[in-house]
Design an enzyme around this catalytic site. Structure first.
Site, PDB file in Angstrom:
ATOM      1  N   LYS A 172      -3.515   9.712   1.074  1.00 24.49           N
ATOM      2  CA  LYS A 172      -3.402   8.542   1.956  1.00 24.49           C
ATOM      3  C   LYS A 172      -4.712   7.767   2.038  1.00 24.49           C
ATOM      4  CE  LYS A 172      -3.618   6.554   6.197  1.00 24.49           C
ATOM      5  NZ  LYS A 172      -4.785   6.384   7.084  1.00 24.49           N
ATOM      6  N   ASP A 207       1.555   7.217   5.111  1.00 29.60           N
ATOM      7  CA  ASP A 207       1.180   7.951   6.312  1.00 29.60           C
ATOM      8  C   ASP A 207       2.442   8.354   7.050  1.00 29.60           C
ATOM      9  OD1 ASP A 207       2.205   5.800   7.763  1.00 29.60           O
ATOM     10  OD2 ASP A 207       0.326   4.733   7.532  1.00 29.60           O
TER      11      ASP A 207
END
Length: 205
Positions: free
Chosen positions: A115, A133
């Site tokens: 991420k 996310d």
DNA sequence: AAAACGGGGGC
DNA sequence: GCCCCAGTTTT
């Protein structure tokens, strides 16, 4: 569904999408600080750390106790302090004091997972990437864009295949805002959701 | 696949 | 008090 989502994100959040890359080192530091922490709590820590240590060299030579004080307020502070310092050191030793521009190199840095690497690529360096996310993951599954069993990597690949690259920025910023304001984790506000009527998870909590 | 790390704010 | 937060790393 795809077109409807893009239209919705554009209408609801199009005006709030910034353009162009910002300073990659700052994006990297802020992103590590923001992990599992609300953005409001991150900002103060991010400002104080970056003003005390605006470069990899400065950050790498910051004593750990002082680093911890500077980022007080964020969660996982001990971990983040160690990883930030170690990452700064690696930037200096292995990348000439620059933030590397590939996913593989970024993910070798401590505190940088898939991420954070994608956030740096997208927001720091202006390269195409979709950071997955909890918001993006949850919403993709609720809308039925991705199967519920999918891991983060499958979510990422599916979204990248589903949307043209020029829309990725809208997807990134839009889905997070949508997830923070409407499609909440626990009690989604389906009653005032612009995707009502086409969302397969509507009203299912 | 699951646990650990973690302070702060909402309810 | 309990739950969640623009995750990553270790077990």
């Amino acid at each position: 569904m795809r077109g409807r989502l893009l239209r919705t994100l554009e209408e609801s959040y199009g005006g709030r999408i910034g353009r162009g890359p910002s300073h990659p080192f700052r994006v990297l530091v802020s992103c590590i600080l923001s992990q599992r922490t609300r953005e409001e709590n991150t900002e103060r820590a991010s400002r104080s750390l970056l003003s005390a240590a605006p470069t990899p060299r400065a950050l790498s030579s910051l004593p750990l106790p002082r680093l911890k004080k500077l980022i007080r307020g964020v969660g996982l502070a001990d971990q983040k302090a160690r990883r930030l310092k170690e990452t700064a050191k690696l930037l200096l030793e292995k990348h000439g004091g620059r933030v590397p521009g590939t996913r593989e190199a970024l993910m070798e840095l401590p505190g940088v997972g898939p991420k954070t690497a994608d956030v740096v690529l997208c927001y720091g360096l202006g390269k195409p990437a979709i950071p997955v996310d909890t918001h993006v993951n949850r919403i993709s599954k609720r809308l039925g864009l991705v199967r519920k069993e999918a891991g983060l990597e499958e979510v990422r690949e599916t979204l990248q295949r589903l949307f043209p690259v020029e829309k990725w920025h809208l997807i990134n910023r839009g889905l997070v805002l949508f997830g923070r304001e409407v499609c909440l984790p626990r009690y989604p506000r389906c009653g005032r959701c612009p995707m009502a009527g086409v969302c397969p998870s509507e009203g299912k909590g």
